[in-house]
Design an enzyme around this catalytic site. Structure first.
Site, short mmCIF file in Angstrom:
data_model
loop_
_atom_site.label_atom_id
_atom_site.label_comp_id
_atom_site.label_asym_id
_atom_site.label_seq_id
_atom_site.Cartn_x
_atom_site.Cartn_y
_atom_site.Cartn_z
N LYS A 78 0.86 -1.18 0.00
CA LYS A 78 0.00 0.00 0.00
C LYS A 78 0.90 1.24 0.00
O LYS A 78 1.92 1.28 0.70
CB LYS A 78 -0.88 -0.02 1.26
CG LYS A 78 -1.97 1.05 1.29
CD LYS A 78 -2.86 0.85 2.54
CE LYS A 78 -4.02 1.83 2.60
NZ LYS A 78 -4.90 1.57 3.77
N SER A 153 -9.78 1.31 2.65
CA SER A 153 -8.95 2.11 1.80
C SER A 153 -7.84 1.37 1.07
O SER A 153 -7.29 1.88 0.10
CB SER A 153 -8.32 3.22 2.65
OG SER A 153 -7.42 2.66 3.60
N SER A 177 -9.86 -1.08 6.90
CA SER A 177 -9.28 -0.85 5.57
C SER A 177 -8.51 -2.03 4.98
O SER A 177 -8.11 -1.99 3.82
CB SER A 177 -8.36 0.37 5.59
OG SER A 177 -9.13 1.55 5.58
#
Ligand SMILES: [Mg+2]
Ligand SMILES: [Zn+2]
Lengths: 474, 90, 495
Positions: A78, A153, A177
């Site tokens: 990420k 996310s 997330s």
């Protein structure tokens, strides 16, 4: 698409010289070539670096050198984890082009274990969102149905594994997330106990809530990755002073005699297909010898309120450092204050601004007690509810997400509707506990449904035992 | 809007209107916790209680100044450069 | 941080000024906030160097620069130094936490300062000034320093009208202790004594080098005035007071300004002022209305600090004797007054133990005090000259083997050479004092040469003695001991 290999298989085969890291990587790069344009999982694909890294691992194997527990396993990170010399943006214009001068602890541990980083994945800007629609660089699509969101996310990380762009990936979980996109993309996703995995080098959203965790295709892969990245880090004051737990060894233990909690006063609003899969999960565990017990969580529905005050408050302070002075975007202006205001107005997207404002307000003079202070008290109630529930059960099962993957734009106009995606995942972060999402069949439109296994702090071992049982039962 | 000023976010009028409305909506929703009696509840700041985490006073090498300044928006003479500071104390 | 002194209108202190301390009938109320940089090797929350004077931005790391993802980890040695200071100030050391103080400024990398707020490390202490005046210490808390901004263009180095500023983050994250006094100070003289005593304590416990000229010790001064027996007046805070002398000047100036303002029908507004040392006046920085909203909240990246009793006692036990006690001991040893300049200076230099050494090997402590004060200013706490040499010198002078002038000459040589055989040195210089027989001869010579002076001296005119002593000194080419000459003249006159 090629058959998806597991990290466990790859690491064993590469170390044994039966498979090269280069071959594994090239399969991923081919998949990226074929579908990345459509999926947009990545902010940056680091193909050259990855090829060099894979070649050096292959050379190490040939030379008989020790190659680590993740030899040749491809990972996607990420884009809120610092990677030395490699752009790290948080999917925000304010950090576009920034190359950190240091590696996050997790990144270093992965490198030491022989993993090969293929790129940095897309996210909701600064991890604020549940659909990856808030990225400044455009949304990520769900590889299983590109008209739908991958969740967020950490949507890019979930999509990368689901599309075969990398063997595994890492996300961060502040309110769900990792778990929610894992559920929406049919993957295993883990939110470790707070302090289990170092946050050093993870660009903070809500400091008292954030944890890094893996996305994998199998529970065994998740256990392996946890064993590599968890354990005390002296660079993080909130890091637990203990080694990584042994998880791979518990997966075959079964759930006989375990007590599985079912929340009788669960927040409403889940769709019937999701609830049906949850029931099926309880049945499967019962059949494997576990006992299902009723527990109550009277404060659970207040979690959303507590979370959407605590996380923005911390974020408003964490994101204040993006001021155009030392790194990132600067909008030139005649004086310092205009430079601050213009830079931050131009650099942050709407959702980030909204949360900075909300958090600033919740902490400001005269409002602290009514908002932030109150939220911290609700946080205590939720932790107390859990503590009480865990007196009568070992783990608790809930849906991960109230629905399967939804269509683009469905929830973007109403922030509160989007926030409701996280109603089941948020309480865990508030309490600092462990939780994971395990794929458990499909629901509406044949899309995957995830079941969430909640465990108390340091309850990773029983949590993984149950997850492994659910995986066997699908 | 005081909050935007505190947060150093220059918003235009329509943004201020939109944000004010959305924030008001959220704050209204967050009043659901008013139903709870929180008078005797201790706030929970950090989920896992630890204390006395300290490091030894041992020096480590500095980051390379040129590498750091190369990613700065403006630098001069080994330092970070900022526009004139107006309306602050010295 | 000054929650308790904010806008004080209630009398928080039971200290009352004496009549002589009033200024035109007004009582001054002064409180000090002193920031000191701790003498650690590294920063409060990271491992880059805490070093003054290095090239800009060469002591930086991800934490210091507030890079995304960087996390603070507390420096144990900084905590220990802060505890040493707290215990030396008679504070209670208590479990404590860290907060974020949020505000934007270019030398504050994270846009928040990590500081202690409602639970500081040290609370409720005091410090004693000369004359047994006790000044309360409300708290002494840990926090991090900011970087340094330098302003270019416009007026020389000033922020107003500058074109741009350059920022150096070497100082960012350096450990500070902020020591907040109670508003117990009543005169500018006491304020100066407070800072000077605090500085002596800092040096004694090794917490800081306390160099005001390098900014490792910085004072903010809160001043208000009121009529005795009435509530406290509105206070103003003066920043940038960077020497002990300026502390006194700034207070005198500000008190006068407030008194004149009130006398002319004005009202004192709560303001932050800036002391301009060159012009000797304060300027307004900002008024209370536009004070920032710092949005303090508990720092989630740090955990509570809970010093256990064993640790506190271990630190307490390791404390050296403090300046007040040392001054008392030195005064007792040397016969000097405990508030004398010599005693204060020598304790500040840490050379009092050395005088103890001199006395221990048989030297004369009171002469050693004079020697050390005069000649050892540039010497370390443990001077290079062996204590035995100074002891020998003091005995030679005491026993009139040499004159005090000669002793001074030999002392300078001892310091220059880092020691020496004073008897041999005296011999080499021909400083051997004259024996009594030879001296008597010279005295008789002087009387014979000036019978007029001699008769006047015998008649009790003291002035005449000076002339006689002077001529004996001349005849002896300076080798005669003045005291011995006086004694001889006296004896002859009485005979
Ligand atoms: Mg202050
Ligand atoms: Zn301070």
């Amino acid at each position: 698409m090629t058959v998806r290999r597991t990290a466990v298989d790859i690491a064993a085969s590469v170390a044994a010289g039966e498979l090269t890291a280069t071959a594994v990587l090239e399969e991923n790069l081919a998949a990226i070539d074929a579908r990345e344009k459509e999926v947009h999982a990545f902010n940056l694909v680091t193909a050259d670096r990855a090829r060099e890294r894979a070649a050096s691992i292959d050379a190490d194997v040939k030379a008989g050198r020790n190659v680590g527990r993740l030899a040749g396993v491809t990972v996607a990170l990420k884009d809120n984890m610092c990677t030395r010399g490699v752009e790290t943006t948080c999917s925000s214009k304010i950090l576009e082009g920034w190359k950190p001068p240091y590696d996050a602890t997790v990144v270093r541990r992965l490198a030491d274990a022989g993993a090969v980083v293929v790129g940095k994945t897309n996210l909701d800007e600064f991890a604020m969102g549940s659909s990856t629609e808030n990225s400044a660089f455009g949304p990520t699509r769900n590889p299983l149905d590109t008209s739908r969101v991958p969740g967020g996310s950490s949507g890019g990380s979930a999509a990368a594994v689901a599309a075969g762009f990398s063997t595994v990936s890492f996300g961060s979980d502040t309110g769900g997330s990792i778990r929610q996109p894992a559920a929406l993309c049919g993957l295993v996703g883990v939110k470790p106990t707070y302090g289990m995995v170092s946050r050093q080098g993870l660009i903070a959203f809500g400091s008292s809530l954030d944890q890094i965790g893996p996305f994998t295709s199998t529970v065994a892969d998740a256990a392996l990755l946890m064993e590599v990245i968890a354990g005390h880090d002296p660079l993080d004051s909130t890091s637990l002073p203990q080694p990584a737990p042994a998880l791979s060894s518990v997966l075959s233990q079964g759930v006989k005699g375990m007590r599985i909690g079912r929340i009788t006063d669960m927040p409403e609003g889940s769709s019937p297909d999701v609830l049906a899969r949850l029931e099926a999960a309880f049945d499967a565990l019962r059949q494997a010898g576990a006992n299902v017990v009723d527990v109550t969580m009277p404060s659970m529905s207040y979690g959303l309120t507590a979370y959407y005050l605590v996380a923005p408050a911390e974020a408003s302070s964490n994101l204040a450092r993006f001021d155009g002075v030392r790194y990132g975007l600067r909008v030139d202006a005649k004086d310092l204050n205009s430079m601050y205001g213009d830079t931050r107005a131009a650099g942050f997207g709407d959702e980030v601004k909204r949360r900075i404002m909300l958090g600033t307000y919740a902490l400001s003079a005269g409002y602290y007690d009514a908002y932030y202070g109150k939220a911290l008290k609700v946080r205590r109630l939720i932790a107390d509810d859990f503590a009480k529930a865990y007196q009568s059960c070992d783990v608790i099962l809930t849906p991960t997400s109230p629905t399967v993957a939804f269509k683009f734009g469905d929830k973007t106009s109403n922030p509160l509707a989007m926030y409701l995606c996280d109603v089941f995942t948020i309480p865990t972060n508030l309490a600092g506990h462990a939780a994971m999402s395990v794929p458990f069949g499909t629901g509406e439109s044949g899309l995957p449904v995830g079941v969430q296994v909640l465990a108390p702090a340091l309850g990773e071992a029983p949590m993984f035992r149950v997850a492994a049982e659910l995986e066997r039962a699908v | 809007m005081k909050v935007a000023r505190l947060a150093r976010l220059h918003l235009n009028d329509s943004e201020v209107d939109r944000m004010t409305n959305q924030l008001a909506g959220m704050l209204e929703h967050f009043r659901d916790v008013d139903a709870l009696d929180l008078s005797d509840v201790e706030p929970l700041n950090q989920p896992i209680p630890l204390s006395n985490v300290m490091r030894d006073d041992v020096e480590a090498p500095s980051l390379d100044r040129d590498e750091v300044l190369s990613s700065a928006p403006a630098a001069q003479d080994g330092r970070f450069r900022v526009p004139p500071i107006v309306g602050f104390e010295e | 941080m000054n929650a308790a002194t904010n806008g004080a209108v209630v009398n928080l202190s039971n200290v009352v000024a004496t009549a002589e301390q009033l200024v035109d009938g007004w009582e001054l109320v002064v409180g000090l906030e002193v920031h000191v940089e701790l003498a650690t090797k590294t920063k409060l929350f990271s491992a880059s160097a805490n070093r003054f004077g290095d090239e800009p931005n060469t002591n930086i790391d991800p934490v210091t620069l507030g890079l995304p993802g960087a996390l603070p980890v507390l420096n144990r040695h900084a905590v220990e130094l802060a505890m040493r200071l707290g215990l030396a100030l008679n504070c209670r050391v208590q479990p404590c936490t860290f907060h974020r103080k949020n505000y934007f400024y270019p030398d504050l990398p994270k846009a928040y300062q990590i500081s202690q707020y409602d639970q500081p490390l040290n609370v409720d202490g005091w410090l004693m000034l000369p004359g047994d005046v006790r000044i309360g210490v409300e708290r002494a808390h840990l926090e991090e320093d900011t970087g340094k901004s330098t302003h270019f263009g416009g007026a020389e180095g000033r922020i107003q009208g500058s074109d741009f500023s350059l920022i150096d983050f070497n100082r960012a994250g350096v450990p500070l202790v902020e020591i907040v006094s109670r508003p117990d100070i009543r005169t500018s003289e006491q304020a100066k004594q407070y800072v000077s005593e605090l500085r002596a304590i800092l040096l004694a416990v090794g917490a800081s080098d306390a160099k005001m000229e390098e900014g490792s010790m910085r004072c903010d001064v809160n001043v208000s005035v009121h009529k005795p027996g009435t509530p406290f007046g509105t206070r103003c805070e003066i920043k940038n007071v960077n020497s002990i002398r300026s502390v006194g000047r700034a207070i005198d100036y500000e008190a006068r300004r407030q008194i004149d303002l009130i006398n002319s029908g004005g009202v004192v507004k709560q303001q932050t002022l800036h002391w301009d040392d060159a012009s000797g006046r304060t300027n307004v920085l900002r008024t209370k209305e536009d004070a920032d909203d710092y949005r303090y909240f508990l720092e989630p990246d740090l955990v509570p600090l809970v010093p256990d009793a064993a640790w506190v006692e271990q630190v307490r036990a390791s404390l050296p004797p403090l300046p007040a006690a040392r001054r008392e001991a030195l005064a007792a040893l040397t016969g000097a007054a405990k508030e004398s300049e010599a005693v204060a200076v020598i304790v500040e230099r840490g050379q009092d133990a050395y005088i103890g050494e001199v006395a221990k090997v048989g030297g004369d402590a009171s002469r050693a005090l004079v020697y050390v004060q005069q000649a050892f200013a540039d010497e370390p706490a443990t001077p290079r000259v062996p204590a035995g040499d100074v002891a020998a010198l003091s005995l030679m002078e005491k026993n009139s083997k040499i004159t005090s002038t000669q002793a001074k000459t030999l002392l300078a040589e001892l310091v220059a050479n880092g020691g020496g055989d004073v008897i041999a040195m005296a011999k080499a210089k021909g400083f051997e004092a004259m024996d009594t027989g030879a001296l008597e001869l010279l005295v008789d010579q002087a009387i014979a040469a000036d019978p007029d002076a001699w008769s006047k001296f015998k008649a009790g005119e003291q002035k005449a003695m000076g002339a006689l002593v002077g001529s004996v000194m001349k005849l002896s080419k300076g080798k005669a001991d003045g005291k011995a000459v006086t004694a001889l003249l006296q004896a002859k006159a009485n005979a």
